[in-house]
Design an enzyme around this catalytic site. Structure first.
Site, mmCIF file in Angstrom:
data_model
loop_
_atom_site.group_PDB
_atom_site.id
_atom_site.type_symbol
_atom_site.label_atom_id
_atom_site.label_comp_id
_atom_site.label_asym_id
_atom_site.label_seq_id
_atom_site.Cartn_x
_atom_site.Cartn_y
_atom_site.Cartn_z
ATOM 1 N N GLU A 64 18.968 -16.678 -6.549
ATOM 2 C CA GLU A 64 18.486 -15.361 -6.969
ATOM 3 C C GLU A 64 18.045 -15.394 -8.443
ATOM 4 O O GLU A 64 17.016 -14.808 -8.806
ATOM 5 C CB GLU A 64 19.596 -14.319 -6.747
ATOM 6 C CG GLU A 64 19.322 -12.925 -7.288
ATOM 7 C CD GLU A 64 18.115 -12.222 -6.694
ATOM 8 O OE1 GLU A 64 17.479 -12.769 -5.773
ATOM 9 O OE2 GLU A 64 17.791 -11.122 -7.174
ATOM 10 N N ARG A 72 4.321 -0.071 -4.616
ATOM 11 C CA ARG A 72 4.031 -0.669 -3.310
ATOM 12 C C ARG A 72 2.781 -1.544 -3.333
ATOM 13 O O ARG A 72 2.502 -2.264 -2.368
ATOM 14 C CB ARG A 72 3.854 0.430 -2.264
ATOM 15 C CG ARG A 72 5.070 1.299 -2.109
ATOM 16 C CD ARG A 72 4.812 2.379 -1.093
ATOM 17 N NE ARG A 72 4.700 1.811 0.240
ATOM 18 C CZ ARG A 72 5.706 1.654 1.079
ATOM 19 N NH1 ARG A 72 6.904 2.025 0.729
ATOM 20 N NH2 ARG A 72 5.520 1.138 2.265
ATOM 21 N N HIS A 102 21.316 -35.737 -4.724
ATOM 22 C CA HIS A 102 20.513 -36.121 -3.561
ATOM 23 C C HIS A 102 19.022 -35.923 -3.821
ATOM 24 O O HIS A 102 18.229 -35.887 -2.882
ATOM 25 C CB HIS A 102 20.961 -35.321 -2.339
ATOM 26 C CG HIS A 102 22.404 -35.539 -2.017
ATOM 27 N ND1 HIS A 102 22.853 -36.682 -1.397
ATOM 28 C CD2 HIS A 102 23.497 -34.801 -2.291
ATOM 29 C CE1 HIS A 102 24.182 -36.621 -1.277
ATOM 30 N NE2 HIS A 102 24.598 -35.484 -1.819
ATOM 31 N N ASN A 150 -2.506 1.707 5.547
ATOM 32 C CA ASN A 150 -1.536 0.691 5.152
ATOM 33 C C ASN A 150 -1.272 -0.166 6.381
ATOM 34 O O ASN A 150 -1.003 0.371 7.455
ATOM 35 C CB ASN A 150 -0.236 1.367 4.692
ATOM 36 C CG ASN A 150 0.868 0.362 4.425
ATOM 37 O OD1 ASN A 150 0.595 -0.786 4.095
ATOM 38 N ND2 ASN A 150 2.107 0.794 4.561
ATOM 39 N N GLY A 151 -1.368 -1.483 6.245
ATOM 40 C CA GLY A 151 -1.083 -2.357 7.382
ATOM 41 C C GLY A 151 -2.250 -3.294 7.656
ATOM 42 O O GLY A 151 -3.135 -3.466 6.816
ATOM 43 N N TRP A 174 -2.326 -2.916 -1.830
ATOM 44 C CA TRP A 174 -1.961 -4.329 -1.941
ATOM 45 C C TRP A 174 -2.899 -5.039 -0.978
ATOM 46 O O TRP A 174 -2.822 -4.844 0.235
ATOM 47 C CB TRP A 174 -0.500 -4.537 -1.555
ATOM 48 C CG TRP A 174 -0.020 -5.932 -1.815
ATOM 49 C CD1 TRP A 174 0.443 -6.436 -2.994
ATOM 50 C CD2 TRP A 174 0.051 -7.006 -0.878
ATOM 51 N NE1 TRP A 174 0.783 -7.756 -2.844
ATOM 52 C CE2 TRP A 174 0.561 -8.132 -1.563
ATOM 53 C CE3 TRP A 174 -0.273 -7.146 0.476
ATOM 54 C CZ2 TRP A 174 0.758 -9.368 -0.942
ATOM 55 C CZ3 TRP A 174 -0.078 -8.376 1.099
ATOM 56 C CH2 TRP A 174 0.436 -9.470 0.382
ATOM 57 N N LYS A 191 6.292 -4.079 -3.541
ATOM 58 C CA LYS A 191 7.709 -3.810 -3.305
ATOM 59 C C LYS A 191 8.080 -3.872 -1.826
ATOM 60 O O LYS A 191 9.105 -4.389 -1.453
ATOM 61 C CB LYS A 191 8.030 -2.427 -3.878
ATOM 62 C CG LYS A 191 9.479 -2.022 -3.735
ATOM 63 C CD LYS A 191 10.300 -2.609 -4.847
ATOM 64 C CE LYS A 191 11.769 -2.332 -4.719
ATOM 65 N NZ LYS A 191 12.540 -3.413 -5.343
ATOM 66 N N GLU A 206 9.351 -14.546 -10.225
ATOM 67 C CA GLU A 206 8.510 -13.413 -9.860
ATOM 68 C C GLU A 206 8.076 -12.554 -11.039
ATOM 69 O O GLU A 206 6.999 -11.984 -10.996
ATOM 70 C CB GLU A 206 9.130 -12.570 -8.741
ATOM 71 C CG GLU A 206 10.463 -11.973 -9.024
ATOM 72 C CD GLU A 206 11.009 -11.212 -7.802
ATOM 73 O OE1 GLU A 206 12.225 -11.060 -7.744
ATOM 74 O OE2 GLU A 206 10.235 -10.772 -6.954
ATOM 75 N N CYS A 255 0.829 -1.203 0.000
ATOM 76 C CA CYS A 255 0.000 0.000 0.000
ATOM 77 C C CYS A 255 0.866 1.257 0.000
ATOM 78 O O CYS A 255 1.786 1.387 0.793
ATOM 79 C CB CYS A 255 -0.957 0.070 1.175
ATOM 80 S SG CYS A 255 -2.114 -1.280 1.241
ATOM 81 N N LYS A 298 14.211 -14.397 -9.581
ATOM 82 C CA LYS A 298 13.888 -13.354 -10.564
ATOM 83 C C LYS A 298 12.930 -13.905 -11.617
ATOM 84 O O LYS A 298 11.970 -13.267 -11.990
ATOM 85 C CB LYS A 298 15.152 -12.822 -11.267
ATOM 86 C CG LYS A 298 16.058 -11.925 -10.457
ATOM 87 C CD LYS A 298 15.506 -10.551 -10.163
ATOM 88 C CE LYS A 298 14.766 -10.502 -8.878
ATOM 89 N NZ LYS A 298 15.410 -10.335 -7.645
HETATM 90 C C1 F6R Z 1 12.689 -9.996 -4.923
HETATM 91 C C2 F6R Z 1 12.393 -8.993 -3.930
HETATM 92 C C3 F6R Z 1 12.002 -9.445 -2.571
HETATM 93 C C4 F6R Z 1 12.662 -8.564 -1.509
HETATM 94 C C5 F6R Z 1 12.140 -8.931 -0.112
HETATM 95 C C6 F6R Z 1 12.817 -8.116 0.972
HETATM 96 O O1 F6R Z 1 13.045 -9.431 -6.146
HETATM 97 O O2 F6R Z 1 12.457 -7.817 -4.193
HETATM 98 O O3 F6R Z 1 12.292 -10.787 -2.368
HETATM 99 O O4 F6R Z 1 14.050 -8.743 -1.580
HETATM 100 O O5 F6R Z 1 10.761 -8.710 -0.063
HETATM 101 O O6 F6R Z 1 12.593 -6.755 0.800
HETATM 102 P P1 F6R Z 1 13.493 -5.697 1.528
HETATM 103 O O7 F6R Z 1 14.873 -5.811 0.988
HETATM 104 O O8 F6R Z 1 12.872 -4.368 1.214
HETATM 105 O O9 F6R Z 1 13.450 -6.011 2.987
#
Ligand code: F6R
Length: 623
Positions: free
Chosen positions: A492, A33, A515, A107-108, A81, A618, A499, A2, A496
């Site tokens: 990682e 967000r 394994h 937000n929350g 969100w 985000k 997502e 949010c 990527k």
């Molecule tokens: C993946 C991504 C998330 C964040 C995670 C932590 O691309 O962006 O996995 O890394 O939500 O977010 P922060 O770093 O803001 O605590």
């Protein structure tokens, strides 16, 4: 989660903004967000006027184009969100109360909303949505007309005293044009100071187009803004202070700058993100000067264990850090997902250094884990990209990454900047504790200094991997293998792809293959393999080359990321992308980049919105 923006301005100033323009601009920047719905409410002509719509901000803008809002100087805006209630028009914020005279955004998560709702329903209240926010709005409306006798700030004080959970709440009332009242607990809110206008935002991007003067607000604070004043109190109404700071990036750094997406732009920002994070942190003799750390060198010298707390991509940065810090400092490093940490009675004490890693500085899971560790007496250090955010503010020390604003939901440049910051921390600890000679530290810093140009070299050859990505747009699954520091890179790379391209992707430690995961390999299964340097640790390289052969023998289509000059891999790879030579521990700063380019290009080829992937947000400010 949010995005929230609030505005109180005046028509008498030189530039008189329409509140709606300020709110829409702020929401555009905060949309990363959450983008399940968007809404605004403005105060004009003695009434509240609100519009809200499910879906992205563009839907709200269309709605407003069809049913315009009157010019106004005061308003609130929200991009959602979804938590309580699906992403519908009805559940979109703002929510109205006091017979439509009051509007609220949130937000929350309000954990005790069900009890309050039952109480209000018993008193005759009716609700139009499934949200916890509408309950908070109704409570505020009731208190405004009863105990607070028309004082909106007092009503907010009384309301938050009843609420449990995490919330940033913003409210406007038709009786108070020119006033926005906000409260925050465990959820972000920053105040922006203008000239004859004041702003509120989930983060500074909510008002960066209008001012760079910002005020960091503390936990459990209420702030009331008018065009010329801002008043901060605690939840009991006692005066409180915020900490003013200047936003050190401008609106242009949050623009796409000619790239097709923010994600692509941010991948190409990485040479600068790493260089800026290194900048000014060591002297000409290779002596690290992390003056900003607020933990004394004596205390840091005493620590016996490091626990890294983070989520998602940031946790993979922590996994890379483990290899480097243990190697350089000989201190045990544990890496734990923040949300698992505090539920297992972890062993931490005053000799434990907690290193939290968070791009946003607002991730609720990490914030809660840091608070828990602090209660146990541990020292807490935050590696963070967002000035004014909660985690660094609540930590004993902060080491900022200077990646600039990261707008795309999928993290890229923040990841490389986080890894860089952990290297600086590791070298600093090694310097303090005498684990490395000064000359060794100087050499590693010199190698780090060469990384931005090496990343640029990879980016300049980006088309090599992008063309492969376009050809693979229809594959249903991709596996990623790595060993040592290549293991978190493999994880990682898989994250990527999941997502933003919605493709099944898994990262594995290459040694784990036999394994179990090798059973997944069938004809033409694409497998990325991150290969360590042939000059690196004994046998690591040859073991990974064997792993490539093992999957290839079972039909896999092998795509290899290897160090320039590594001819051993050619015979077993359908495709090889070479990264410049670099010491093994620093390799993730290079090997990650082609995997980011691969995911971004593949998702774009599928026609997906890479900046705002489905179901994600985000900044994850709920647990
Ligand atoms: C993946 C991504 C998330 C964040 C995670 C932590 O691309 O962006 O996995 O890394 O939500 O977010 P922060 O770093 O803001 O605590």
């Amino acid at each position: 989660m949010c995005g929230i923006v609030g505005y109180a301005g005046t028509s008498s100033r030189v530039v008189d903004h329409d509140a709606l323009d300020v709110l829409i601009e702020g929401l555009r920047r905060l949309e990363y967000r959450g983008y399940d719905s968007a809404g605004v409410a403005v105060v004009a002509d003695g009434a509240i006027h609100s519009r809200k719509k499910a879906g992205k901000l563009a839907n709200l803008e269309n709605e407003i184009a069809e049913a315009p809002l009157p010019k106004s100087m005061t308003g609130i805006g929200h991009t959602r969100w979804a938590t309580h209630g699906g992403p519908s028009d009805g559940n979109a914020h703002p929510h109205l109360a006091d017979g439509g005279k009051l509007a609220m955004i949130h937000n929350g998560i309000i954990e005790n909303f069900a009890g309050i709702k039952a109480e209000l329903v018993a008193e005759g209240a009716t609700f139009l949505s499934e949200t916890d926010t509408e309950v908070a709005a109704a409570l505020l409306g009731k208190l405004y007309t009863t105990e607070a006798a028309g004082d909106l700030t007092l009503a907010m004080q009384l309301a938050v005293a009843r609420l449990e959970g995490a919330f940033t709440l913003l409210a406007v009332h038709e009786d108070h044009p020119g006033v926005v009242v906000a409260a925050r607990r465990n959820s972000p809110l920053v105040l922006g100071l203008g000239d004859g206008e004041n702003f509120l935002g989930s983060d500074v991007s909510g008002f960066i187009d209008f001012t760079r003067r910002a005020v960091e607000l503390g936990q459990d604070q209420i702030v009331t803004i008018t065009p010329d004043t801002h008043t901060i109190t605690d939840f009991q109404g006692n005066p409180a202070e915020g900490k003013e700071f200047t936003v050190d990036w401008d609106a242009a750094s949050a623009e796409k700058g000619g790239f097709a997406s923010f994600m692509e732009k941010e991948i190409y920002d990485q040479p600068a993100a790493v260089a800026d994070t290194l900048l000014g942190r060591s002297d000409a003799n290779g002596r690290l000067t992390l003056d900003e750390l607020r933990i004394s060198p004596e205390e840091l010298a005493k620590i016996s264990k490091i626990v890294v707390l983070a989520c998602g991509t940031s946790a993979y940065a922590g996994s890379v850090a483990k290899y480097a810090i243990e190697s350089w400092c000989r201190i045990p490093v544990e890496v734990e997902l923040s949300h698992e940490f505090r539920y297992r009675e972890p062993i931490v004490d005053e000799n434990t250094l907690i290193v939290s890693i968070s791009q946003s500085g607002e991730t609720m899971d990490t914030l809660m884990a840091v608070r828990y560790a602090k209660e146990q007496g541990a020292k807490t250090l935050s590696i963070c990209n967002t000035n004014g955010s909660t985690i660094p503010r609540e930590s004993d020390a902060a080491l900022y990454t200077h990646a600039g604003p990261e707008i795309a939901v999928a993290s890229t440049k923040a990841f490389l900047a986080q890894i860089t910051a952990t290297y600086l921390l590791g070298l600093y600890l090694a310097q303090l504790r005498g684990n490395l000679f000064q000359g060794q530290i100087k050499d590693i810093l010199a190698d780090l200094g060469k990384i931005p140009a090496k990343i640029q070299d990879i980016l300049d050859r980006g088309e090599e991997i992008k063309s492969v990505a376009r050809k693979m747009a229809q594959v249903p699954s991709v596996l990623f293998l790595g060993r040592h520091v290549g293991y978190p890179v493999a994880m990682e790379g898989a994250l990527k792809l999941k997502e933003i391209a919605y493709i099944h992707a898994e990262g594995f430690a290459a040694g784990e293959l036999k394994h179990g995961p090798i059973a997944l390999i069938e004809q033409d299964q694409p497998v990325f393999v991150v290969v360590p340097s042939p000059r690196g640790r004994d046998s690591l390289h040859s073991k990974v080359v064997s792993n490539i052969q093992e999957v290839r023998a079972r039909g896999a289509n092998t795509l290899v990321i290897a160090e320039s000059g590594d001819e051993d891999v050619r015979a077993y790879a359908e495709f090889v992308f070479y990264v410049p030579e670099t010491p093994t521990l620093l390799m993730p700063l290079l090997t990650t980049v082609p995997l980011q380019l691969f995911a971004c290009e593949l998702a774009s080829a599928k026609g997906y919105d890479v900046d705002q992937p489905r179901n994600l947000a985000k900044s994850v400010t709920v647990e």
